[in-house]
Design a protein around this motif. Structure first.
Motif, PDB file in Angstrom:
ATOM      1  N   THR A   1       0.966  -1.097  -0.124  1.00 46.68           N
ATOM      2  CA  THR A   1      -0.307   0.220   0.155  1.00 46.68           C
ATOM      3  C   THR A   1       1.056   1.511  -0.064  1.00 46.68           C
ATOM      4  OG1 THR A   1      -1.625  -1.246   1.477  1.00 46.68           O
ATOM      5  CG2 THR A   1      -1.469   1.465   1.579  1.00 46.68           C
ATOM      6  N   VAL A   2       0.764   2.467  -0.798  1.00 49.33           N
ATOM      7  CA  VAL A   2       1.165   3.723  -1.011  1.00 49.33           C
ATOM      8  C   VAL A   2       0.564   4.496  -0.734  1.00 49.33           C
ATOM      9  CG1 VAL A   2       2.467   5.074  -2.436  1.00 49.33           C
ATOM     10  CG2 VAL A   2       1.985   2.726  -2.678  1.00 49.33           C
ATOM     11  N   GLY A   3       0.605   5.217   0.622  1.00 50.08           N
ATOM     12  CA  GLY A   3      -0.069   6.239   0.792  1.00 50.08           C
ATOM     13  C   GLY A   3       0.156   8.088   0.166  1.00 50.08           C
ATOM     14  N   VAL A   4      -0.405   8.346  -0.406  1.00 49.44           N
ATOM     15  CA  VAL A   4      -0.468  10.052  -1.189  1.00 49.44           C
ATOM     16  C   VAL A   4      -0.950  11.065  -0.099  1.00 49.44           C
ATOM     17  CG1 VAL A   4      -0.220  11.266  -2.940  1.00 49.44           C
ATOM     18  CG2 VAL A   4      -0.706   8.872  -3.325  1.00 49.44           C
ATOM     19  N   LEU A   5       0.454  11.576   0.177  1.00 46.21           N
ATOM     20  CA  LEU A   5      -0.224  12.970   0.795  1.00 46.21           C
ATOM     21  C   LEU A   5      -0.613  14.657  -0.512  1.00 46.21           C
ATOM     22  CD1 LEU A   5       2.650  13.785   3.252  1.00 46.21           C
ATOM     23  CD2 LEU A   5       0.476  12.778   3.963  1.00 46.21           C
TER      24      LEU A   5
ATOM     25  N   GLY B   1      -1.565  13.405  -7.980  1.00 44.48           N
ATOM     26  CA  GLY B   1      -2.295  12.023  -7.161  1.00 44.48           C
ATOM     27  C   GLY B   1      -3.512  10.867  -7.862  1.00 44.48           C
ATOM     28  N   ARG B   2      -3.831  11.885  -8.765  1.00 41.05           N
ATOM     29  CA  ARG B   2      -5.113  10.829  -9.623  1.00 41.05           C
ATOM     30  C   ARG B   2      -4.452   9.879 -10.541  1.00 41.05           C
ATOM     31  NH1 ARG B   2     -10.266  11.329 -10.733  1.00 41.05           N
ATOM     32  NH2 ARG B   2     -11.212  10.314 -12.864  1.00 41.05           N
TER      33      ARG B   2
ATOM     34  N   ALA C   1      -1.597   4.763 -11.764  1.00 38.49           N
ATOM     35  CA  ALA C   1      -0.647   4.417 -12.337  1.00 38.49           C
ATOM     36  C   ALA C   1       0.071   2.574 -11.367  1.00 38.49           C
ATOM     37  CB  ALA C   1       0.529   4.462 -12.481  1.00 38.49           C
ATOM     38  N   ALA C   2      -0.776   2.680 -10.248  1.00 35.18           N
ATOM     39  CA  ALA C   2      -0.058   2.272  -8.836  1.00 35.18           C
ATOM     40  C   ALA C   2      -1.289   0.806  -9.049  1.00 35.18           C
ATOM     41  CB  ALA C   2      -0.647   2.684  -7.246  1.00 35.18           C
TER      42      ALA C   2
ATOM     43  N   GLN D   1     -10.884   8.893  -5.845  1.00 38.11           N
ATOM     44  CA  GLN D   1     -12.108   8.497  -6.585  1.00 38.11           C
ATOM     45  C   GLN D   1     -11.150   6.939  -7.232  1.00 38.11           C
ATOM     46  OE1 GLN D   1     -12.577  11.632  -9.369  1.00 38.11           O
ATOM     47  NE2 GLN D   1     -14.052  12.864  -7.865  1.00 38.11           N
ATOM     48  N   ILE D   2      -9.884   7.471  -7.189  1.00 35.44           N
ATOM     49  CA  ILE D   2      -9.580   6.149  -7.660  1.00 35.44           C
ATOM     50  C   ILE D   2      -8.976   5.117  -6.313  1.00 35.44           C
ATOM     51  CG2 ILE D   2      -7.578   5.473  -9.331  1.00 35.44           C
ATOM     52  CD1 ILE D   2      -9.615   7.094 -10.391  1.00 35.44           C
ATOM     53  N   ALA D   3      -8.429   5.815  -5.766  1.00 37.86           N
ATOM     54  CA  ALA D   3      -7.405   5.770  -4.418  1.00 37.86           C
ATOM     55  C   ALA D   3      -8.314   4.161  -3.491  1.00 37.86           C
ATOM     56  CB  ALA D   3      -6.811   6.745  -3.381  1.00 37.86           C
ATOM     57  N   ASP D   4      -7.807   3.526  -2.817  1.00 34.80           N
ATOM     58  CA  ASP D   4      -8.666   2.248  -2.353  1.00 34.80           C
ATOM     59  C   ASP D   4      -9.153   3.047  -0.702  1.00 34.80           C
ATOM     60  OD1 ASP D   4      -8.088  -0.490  -2.942  1.00 34.80           O
ATOM     61  OD2 ASP D   4      -6.576   0.819  -2.998  1.00 34.80           O
ATOM     62  N   VAL D   5      -8.384   4.238  -0.052  1.00 36.07           N
ATOM     63  CA  VAL D   5      -8.918   4.818   0.719  1.00 36.07           C
ATOM     64  C   VAL D   5      -8.508   6.078   0.840  1.00 36.07           C
ATOM     65  CG1 VAL D   5      -9.032   5.252   3.309  1.00 36.07           C
ATOM     66  CG2 VAL D   5      -8.750   2.627   2.272  1.00 36.07           C
TER      67      VAL D   5
END
Ligand code: AMP
Length: 385
Positions: free
Chosen positions: A12-16, A22-23, A28-29, A49-53
């Motif tokens: 799991t990668v976190g994006v601030l 980020g989208r 890509a991730a 809208q794309i992230a899991d969380v």
């Protein structure tokens, strides 16, 4: 803190941050089987809208940032103005790439230019300015025209003012918000360009060559590139960008924005320690996009190949295009060689980046012609009515 072994697909990668950068990173991730969490003060965001969380919390809410960090294997960010305290809090729990020192340098224009000049990279003449009196004292030294920019939180021309003569100093000082600023000599450039370079944990470098950029009212309007080694200017630009990535020891993607003068001389304007608007064309044009490259770098994987499959051009879609109603998506989707990217923003405001178009062709000149013609079709229906 968790060790940074390579963070492999499935992790799991976190994006601030939660905007379009980020989208596209999250797309890509997720394509490679990673899970993505994002944290920002907003809700139903382009990244969320794309992230899991999607975590909605202020960056100053350090408990929320720590909880976010505990859920992920590595943290990156999609804009460099994440407060240092948030990055530090996350970095005590999980690796943050690029690290806080890169952010510290690049989120402050004066620190950034001082770093570049100190390391011997070409920048325009500049001086720090902390008051109107200092500005008035500095102007004769820098000469006219000059550009005054707020040291922090200024981008896309915001917090920036051109000064053509001494009488404009008070208005410029007010325009930048009467705060720490940098006064720069105005560069009479022939063109603007950028080089996006990735640096891995092992220090390997990979770049996407010279990208030519045209701005409109300080906001990127369109870009084009073909990845060719090009002439001496392109070679020097790439060498400079790779040199900066090494000097600042970034692990991740770095965009180096530059001015190219009439004689081919290069001045570095600014750095962005993340994927950049000018690199959006790499999504459709390159073996590895700038977003996958960021993922690879921050996860400790080998960098991907940056070859161009075809020359390409990108044109931004700003909120201004909505002034006469919804753009004509059907018209642009009818063009077989043009790719539409929309960022999922519900409200179209003037000058807000809503999406972009990419065209591929046999040359970057032809790709540019096609992408600009495609953008015209978005509003043609409105005019024809
Ligand atoms: P920046 O926010 O520094 O990226 O600046 C946005 C845009 O303003 C640049 O892409 C240039 O078009 C213009 N600009 C910024 N600084 C200068 C300068 N010193 N001389 C001439 N144009 C500049």
């Amino acid at each position: 803190m968790k060790e940074l072994r390579p963070v492999l697909p499935g992790a799991t990668v976190g994006v601030l941050g939660s905007g379009q950068l980020g989208r596209m990173f999250a797309i890509a991730a997720r394509r490679m089987g990673y899970r993505v969490h994002t944290l920002s003060p907003d809700y139903d965001t382009p990244t969320g809208q794309i992230a899991d969380v999607e975590v909605t919390a202020s960056y100053d809410d350090l408990d929320a940032v720590r909880e976010f960090a505990r859920q992920v294997d590595v943290v990156t960010f999609e804009f460099e103005n994440v407060p240092a305290a948030a990055v530090e809090a996350a970095a005590r729990i999980v690796p943050v790439r690029p690290d806080g020192s890169v952010l510290h340098t690049t989120q402050h224009r004066l620190r950034e230019k001082t770093f570049l000049a100190g390391a011997g990279f070409p920048v325009t003449a500049f001086v720090p300015v902390r008051s109107l009196a200092e500005l008035e004292e500095a102007l004769p030294r820098i000469g006219f025209p000059a550009v005054l920019k707020a040291a922090t939180l200024s981008y896309d021309g915001k917090g920036q003012s051109r000064i053509d003569d001494a009488s404009q100093a008070p208005a410029a000082w007010r325009a930048v918000g009467q705060r720490d600023a940098i006064l720069e000599k105005f560069v009479r450039f022939e063109k603007e360009a950028s080089v996006i370079v990735a640096r891995s944990r092992d220090g390997d470098l990979a770049d996407f060559g010279l990208i030519s950029n045209t701005h409109d009212r300080h906001i990127l309007d369109f870009s084009s590139a073909d990845g060719s080694a090009g002439g001496p200017v392109a070679r020097e630009a790439v060498a400079l960008a790779r040199g900066v990535a090494e000097a600042i020891r970034v692990v991740g993607v770095l965009c180096v924005e530059m001015f190219v003068g009439p004689g081919g001389e290069i001045r570095i304007n600014e750095l962005a320690p993340r994927p950049h608007n000018s690199g959006h064309l790499t999504v459709d044009a390159c073996v590895t996009s700038q977003f996958e490259q960021q993922l690879r770098a921050v996860c400790g994987l080998e960098l991907g190949a940056t070859d161009y499959l075809r020359p390409a051009a990108m044109a931004n879609i700003l909120g201004d295009l909505w002034s006469d109603g919804e753009p004509d998506w059907a018209a642009v989707c009818a063009l077989p060689d043009v790719k539409l990217h929309l960022y999922g923003k519900s409200e179209a405001r003037p000058r807000r980046k809503m999406g972009h178009l990419t065209a591929l062709a046999d040359s970057s000149t032809e790709a540019l012609r096609r992408v600009l013609a495609a953008r015209e079709t978005l509003t043609a229906r409105v005019r024809a009515v």
